[in-house]
Write a protein that holds these residues in place. Structure first.
Motif, mmCIF file in Angstrom:
data_model
loop_
_atom_site.group_PDB
_atom_site.id
_atom_site.type_symbol
_atom_site.label_atom_id
_atom_site.label_comp_id
_atom_site.label_asym_id
_atom_site.label_seq_id
_atom_site.Cartn_x
_atom_site.Cartn_y
_atom_site.Cartn_z
ATOM 1 N N ASN A 92 -6.843 15.076 -7.445
ATOM 2 C CA ASN A 92 -8.173 15.647 -7.658
ATOM 3 C C ASN A 92 -8.478 15.947 -9.123
ATOM 4 O O ASN A 92 -9.453 16.614 -9.422
ATOM 5 N N TRP A 93 -7.672 15.463 -10.051
ATOM 6 C CA TRP A 93 -7.991 15.643 -11.467
ATOM 7 C C TRP A 93 -9.194 14.788 -11.830
ATOM 8 O O TRP A 93 -9.445 13.742 -11.233
ATOM 9 N N TYR A 128 -8.092 19.617 -13.748
ATOM 10 C CA TYR A 128 -8.786 20.122 -12.572
ATOM 11 C C TYR A 128 -10.275 20.302 -12.865
ATOM 12 O O TYR A 128 -10.682 20.478 -14.010
ATOM 13 N N ALA A 129 -11.097 20.248 -11.828
ATOM 14 C CA ALA A 129 -12.553 20.257 -11.959
ATOM 15 C C ALA A 129 -13.065 21.408 -12.822
ATOM 16 O O ALA A 129 -13.949 21.220 -13.651
ATOM 17 N N LYS A 130 -12.525 22.580 -12.647
ATOM 18 C CA LYS A 130 -13.003 23.760 -13.385
ATOM 19 C C LYS A 130 -12.892 23.553 -14.894
ATOM 20 O O LYS A 130 -13.696 24.069 -15.662
ATOM 21 N N LEU A 131 -11.922 22.776 -15.315
ATOM 22 C CA LEU A 131 -11.708 22.537 -16.738
ATOM 23 C C LEU A 131 -12.781 21.637 -17.340
ATOM 24 O O LEU A 131 -13.130 21.782 -18.505
ATOM 25 N N VAL A 132 -13.325 20.722 -16.552
ATOM 26 C CA VAL A 132 -14.276 19.738 -17.094
ATOM 27 C C VAL A 132 -15.695 19.867 -16.536
ATOM 28 O O VAL A 132 -16.562 19.077 -16.875
ATOM 29 N N GLU A 133 -15.951 20.880 -15.693
ATOM 30 C CA GLU A 133 -17.272 20.979 -15.062
ATOM 31 C C GLU A 133 -18.372 21.406 -16.015
ATOM 32 O O GLU A 133 -19.532 21.068 -15.824
ATOM 33 N N ASP A 182 -6.922 29.660 -9.025
ATOM 34 C CA ASP A 182 -7.319 29.702 -7.615
ATOM 35 C C ASP A 182 -7.651 28.297 -7.113
ATOM 36 O O ASP A 182 -7.287 27.925 -6.002
ATOM 37 N N GLU A 183 -8.356 27.507 -7.943
ATOM 38 C CA GLU A 183 -8.675 26.123 -7.579
ATOM 39 C C GLU A 183 -7.409 25.307 -7.393
ATOM 40 O O GLU A 183 -7.265 24.570 -6.422
ATOM 41 N N VAL A 184 -6.459 25.460 -8.314
ATOM 42 C CA VAL A 184 -5.213 24.702 -8.249
ATOM 43 C C VAL A 184 -4.477 24.980 -6.950
ATOM 44 O O VAL A 184 -4.071 24.072 -6.238
ATOM 45 N N PHE A 185 -4.316 26.256 -6.624
ATOM 46 C CA PHE A 185 -3.524 26.602 -5.445
ATOM 47 C C PHE A 185 -4.293 26.432 -4.149
ATOM 48 O O PHE A 185 -3.677 26.295 -3.087
ATOM 49 N N LEU A 186 -5.600 26.409 -4.185
ATOM 50 C CA LEU A 186 -6.401 26.115 -3.003
ATOM 51 C C LEU A 186 -6.268 24.637 -2.642
ATOM 52 O O LEU A 186 -6.188 24.277 -1.468
#
Length: 120
Positions: free
Chosen positions: A62-63, A88-93, A114-118
């Protein structure tokens, strides 16, 4: 090669030689790759990849990849030599999310973790 004010004695905070860290993303800066690593206690730190030995070669499915020159929002990072951000999405959103994470905003880092572990 050194970037952004690094010297021979630059410290990377709580990151220690021989430690294992979760890589949250990759930042391609000029002629090197920095790993954005999680220290396990709330910090995300960009560290030159040559300081690590990779023990797990798998990339998370999911990267996402962002090429800064192709993004109106992120192309300002080109001035600092950043040509790509992968993670991860949060880093590039959004640029604000990226800046918050890289600059150590604890709430933004918690959201990313939280995104990573979810997902994982």
């Amino acid at each position: 090669m050194r970037h952004l004010g690094e010297t021979d004695v630059t410290s990377y905070g709580p990151i220690v030689e021989g430690g294992e860290y979760l890589v949250l993303g990759l930042i391609i800066i000029k002629d090197r790759i920095d790993f954005l690593v999680y220290d396990g206690v709330g910090c995300a730190i960009a560290v030159p990849s040559n300081l690590f030995c990779v023990v797990d070669l798998k990339l998370p499915l999911n990267w996402r990849a962002l090429i800064t020159k192709d993004s109106d929002e992120f192309n300002g990072l080109l001035a600092m030599g950043v040509s790509a951000v992968i993670g991860y999405a949060k880093l590039v959103e959004s640029l604000s999310s990226y800046v918050d994470i890289v600059e150590g905003n604890s709430a933004a880092i918690k959201q990313l973790i939280d995104e990573v572990f979810l997902i994982d």
